[in-house]
Design an enzyme around this catalytic site. Structure first.
Site, PDB file in Angstrom:
ATOM      1  N   ARG A 100       0.887  -1.170   0.000  1.00  0.00           N
ATOM      2  CA  ARG A 100       0.000   0.000   0.000  1.00  0.00           C
ATOM      3  C   ARG A 100       0.921   1.215   0.000  1.00  0.00           C
ATOM      4  O   ARG A 100       1.628   1.459   0.984  1.00  0.00           O
ATOM      5  CB  ARG A 100      -0.917   0.003   1.225  1.00  0.00           C
ATOM      6  CG  ARG A 100      -1.631   1.324   1.429  1.00  0.00           C
ATOM      7  CD  ARG A 100      -2.708   1.266   2.480  1.00  0.00           C
ATOM      8  NE  ARG A 100      -3.860   0.529   1.998  1.00  0.00           N
ATOM      9  CZ  ARG A 100      -5.053   0.530   2.596  1.00  0.00           C
ATOM     10  NH1 ARG A 100      -5.240   1.225   3.693  1.00  0.00           N
ATOM     11  NH2 ARG A 100      -6.055  -0.152   2.094  1.00  0.00           N
ATOM     12  N   HIS A 127      -7.422   0.730  -6.308  1.00  0.00           N
ATOM     13  CA  HIS A 127      -7.637  -0.153  -5.142  1.00  0.00           C
ATOM     14  C   HIS A 127      -8.347  -1.427  -5.638  1.00  0.00           C
ATOM     15  O   HIS A 127      -9.513  -1.676  -5.313  1.00  0.00           O
ATOM     16  CB  HIS A 127      -8.487   0.579  -4.101  1.00  0.00           C
ATOM     17  CG  HIS A 127      -8.463  -0.044  -2.739  1.00  0.00           C
ATOM     18  ND1 HIS A 127      -7.683  -1.138  -2.425  1.00  0.00           N
ATOM     19  CD2 HIS A 127      -9.124   0.277  -1.590  1.00  0.00           C
ATOM     20  CE1 HIS A 127      -7.863  -1.450  -1.148  1.00  0.00           C
ATOM     21  NE2 HIS A 127      -8.731  -0.618  -0.629  1.00  0.00           N
ATOM     22  N   GLN A 130     -10.212  -4.072  -3.286  1.00  0.00           N
ATOM     23  CA  GLN A 130     -11.495  -3.614  -2.759  1.00  0.00           C
ATOM     24  C   GLN A 130     -12.626  -3.972  -3.724  1.00  0.00           C
ATOM     25  O   GLN A 130     -13.671  -4.483  -3.314  1.00  0.00           O
ATOM     26  CB  GLN A 130     -11.435  -2.089  -2.555  1.00  0.00           C
ATOM     27  CG  GLN A 130     -12.722  -1.486  -2.057  1.00  0.00           C
ATOM     28  CD  GLN A 130     -13.029  -1.884  -0.626  1.00  0.00           C
ATOM     29  OE1 GLN A 130     -12.188  -1.737   0.252  1.00  0.00           O
ATOM     30  NE2 GLN A 130     -14.222  -2.406  -0.383  1.00  0.00           N
ATOM     31  N   ASP A 220     -17.388   6.789  -1.026  1.00  0.00           N
ATOM     32  CA  ASP A 220     -16.046   6.710  -0.435  1.00  0.00           C
ATOM     33  C   ASP A 220     -15.820   8.039   0.283  1.00  0.00           C
ATOM     34  O   ASP A 220     -16.586   9.000   0.076  1.00  0.00           O
ATOM     35  CB  ASP A 220     -15.029   6.503  -1.587  1.00  0.00           C
ATOM     36  CG  ASP A 220     -13.592   6.336  -1.118  1.00  0.00           C
ATOM     37  OD1 ASP A 220     -13.365   6.177   0.094  1.00  0.00           O
ATOM     38  OD2 ASP A 220     -12.678   6.389  -1.981  1.00  0.00           O
ATOM     39  N   CYS A 260     -16.497   1.439   0.934  1.00  0.00           N
ATOM     40  CA  CYS A 260     -15.270   0.660   1.122  1.00  0.00           C
ATOM     41  C   CYS A 260     -14.798   0.711   2.568  1.00  0.00           C
ATOM     42  O   CYS A 260     -14.062  -0.175   2.999  1.00  0.00           O
ATOM     43  CB  CYS A 260     -14.185   1.167   0.179  1.00  0.00           C
ATOM     44  SG  CYS A 260     -13.920   2.952   0.288  1.00  0.00           S
ATOM     45  N   ARG A 288     -13.438  -8.876   1.867  1.00  0.00           N
ATOM     46  CA  ARG A 288     -12.024  -8.558   1.590  1.00  0.00           C
ATOM     47  C   ARG A 288     -11.175  -9.799   1.859  1.00  0.00           C
ATOM     48  O   ARG A 288     -10.241 -10.101   1.121  1.00  0.00           O
ATOM     49  CB  ARG A 288     -11.547  -7.403   2.479  1.00  0.00           C
ATOM     50  CG  ARG A 288     -12.206  -6.053   2.219  1.00  0.00           C
ATOM     51  CD  ARG A 288     -11.846  -5.490   0.865  1.00  0.00           C
ATOM     52  NE  ARG A 288     -10.419  -5.356   0.677  1.00  0.00           N
ATOM     53  CZ  ARG A 288      -9.683  -4.327   1.125  1.00  0.00           C
ATOM     54  NH1 ARG A 288     -10.264  -3.325   1.735  1.00  0.00           N
ATOM     55  NH2 ARG A 288      -8.379  -4.268   0.918  1.00  0.00           N
TER      56      ARG A 288
HETATM   57  N1   CP Z   1     -11.201  -0.354   2.601  1.00  0.00           N
HETATM   58  C1   CP Z   1      -9.941  -0.446   3.028  1.00  0.00           C
HETATM   59  O1   CP Z   1      -9.023  -0.628   2.256  1.00  0.00           O
HETATM   60  O2   CP Z   1      -9.782  -0.352   4.381  1.00  0.00           O
HETATM   61  P1   CP Z   1      -8.408  -0.111   5.142  1.00  0.00           P
HETATM   62  O3   CP Z   1      -7.896   1.244   4.706  1.00  0.00           O
HETATM   63  O4   CP Z   1      -8.745  -0.157   6.598  1.00  0.00           O
HETATM   64  O5   CP Z   1      -7.448  -1.189   4.764  1.00  0.00           O
HETATM   65  N1  NVA Z   2     -10.170   6.638  -1.193  1.00  0.00           N
HETATM   66  C1  NVA Z   2      -9.826   6.152   0.126  1.00  0.00           C
HETATM   67  C2  NVA Z   2     -10.047   4.685   0.216  1.00  0.00           C
HETATM   68  C3  NVA Z   2      -9.779   4.086   1.570  1.00  0.00           C
HETATM   69  C4  NVA Z   2      -9.934   2.593   1.578  1.00  0.00           C
HETATM   70  C5  NVA Z   2      -8.385   6.520   0.422  1.00  0.00           C
HETATM   71  O1  NVA Z   2      -7.540   6.367  -0.469  1.00  0.00           O
HETATM   72  O2  NVA Z   2      -8.113   6.947   1.533  1.00  0.00           O
END
Ligand code: CP
Ligand code: NVA
Length: 315
Positions: A100, A127, A130, A220, A260, A288
């Site tokens: 990430r 992502h 997700q 989101d 999400c 997930r």
């Molecule tokens: N939706 C999601 O990716 O959650 P986290 O940021 O908690 O991993």
């Molecule tokens: N768009 C959000 C998604 C979190 C899972 C972010 O990038 O923070």
């Protein structure tokens, strides 16, 4: 077979569907307490430049349930040493890398540099994990035939939306982005998806037409991780797009609400919607685990999904 899981656009519709079917099977096995140790002795390194609840725990649990082991690193990539050097170290020890990162290019560089598979666990652009879990959830609630379904994504045309758009470019599903002006997403992605979309693909600023006939209303956060300093400005711009009871009434009466997570209650979604009977956001969170186990099993074994099914059915 694609080595990495960076973007859904790197996969064919058939390959994505195979992953979804494997995710369903792995969920069934997990729920019925049947072992499915497809990654016995395999290891995964996990790199987190940003916070996480769902992604971190579900990858960790997923590796455990598949008979493997995961190691956690939480550092910025490319600061202490170059991204390719990190890749060349990790590939000597582990069977896969999950990352990430802030910069999408860093995950791509990691994947190009490492001999082992790299999984994108969210970047500032995409992502994909997700959306795999989201579609698994949508199929559970609305049936496996996606082609007649309309998903209205209400809010920022950012990483989560981009991955929905990539999905819509590979499998038939109708996708509409309902957003304020200036938040229509990356034109490189939306332009390509507009040409490749398997169902209808639209972007509108009008919630009334955008939510009409929607089977799923998705939102989101208004300010993603890394955009915190824009929060106050975005709150004003996005306020008319808050998913509340009134907005949900523009969709089909049985439309599911999807998020999400993490949710900023009272901002992009009201309590009554996220806690309401049509909310499936915790099903998404649950899936997930199962969707990522399908990705892990498929990539870390380097097997085609069909041979994994054959092995599961043999046990
Ligand atoms: N939706 C999601 O990716 O959650 P986290 O940021 O908690 O991993
Ligand atoms: N768009 C959000 C998604 C979190 C899972 C972010 O990038 O923070």
């Amino acid at each position: 077979m694609v080595k990495d899981f960076i973007s859904l656009a790197d996969y064919t519709g058939a390959e994505i569907m195979a992953l979804l079917n494997l995710a369903d099977e792995l969920k069934r096995l997990q729920k019925t307490g049947r072992p499915h140790r497809l990654l016995e002795g395999k290891t995964l390194a996990m790199i987190f430049e940003k916070p996480s609840l769902r992604t971190r725990l579900t990858f960790q649990l997923g590796m455990f349930q598949l008979g493997g082991f995961s190691l956690l690193m939480d550092s910025r990539l490319g600061v202490r040493e170059s991204v390719p050097d990190v890749a060349h170290n990790l590939e000597r020890w582990v069977d896969g890398i999950m990352a990430r990162t802030f910069r999408h290019e860093d995950v791509c560089l990691l994947a190009r540099s490492a001999a082992v598979p790299v999984i994108n666990a969210l970047t500032d652009k995409l992502h994909p994990c997700q959306i795999l879990a989201d579609v698994q959830t949508l199929r559970e609630h609305k049936g496996t035939s996606l082609c007649s379904l309309k998903v209205a994504f209400v809010g920022d045309g950012n990483n989560v939306f981009h991955s929905w758009a990539n999905f819509a470019s590979r499998l038939p599903l109708n996708l509409t982005l309902v957003c304020p002006e200036g938040y229509e997403g990356d034109p490189e992605i939306t332009g390509r998806v507009a040409k490749e979309a398997q169902g209808t693909f639209a972007i509108t600023h009008d919630p009334v037409s955008g939510l009409k006939d929607a089977d799923a209303v998705y939102t989101d956060v208004w300010a993603s991780m890394g955009q915190e300093e824009e929060s106050a400005m975005r709150e004003k711009v996005f306020l008319p797009y808050q998913v509340n009871k009134k907005l949900m009434e523009l969709a089909k009466p049985d439309a599911v609400f999807m998020h999400c997570l993490p949710a900023h209650r009272g901002h992009e979604v009201s309590d009554e919607v996220i806690d309401g009977p049509n909310s499936v956001c915790f099903d998404q969170a649950e899936n997930r685990l199962h969707a990522q186990k399908a990705v892990l099993a498929s990539l870390l074994r380097g097997d085609r999904v069909l041979s994994i099914f054959a092995e599961l059915n043999h046990k």
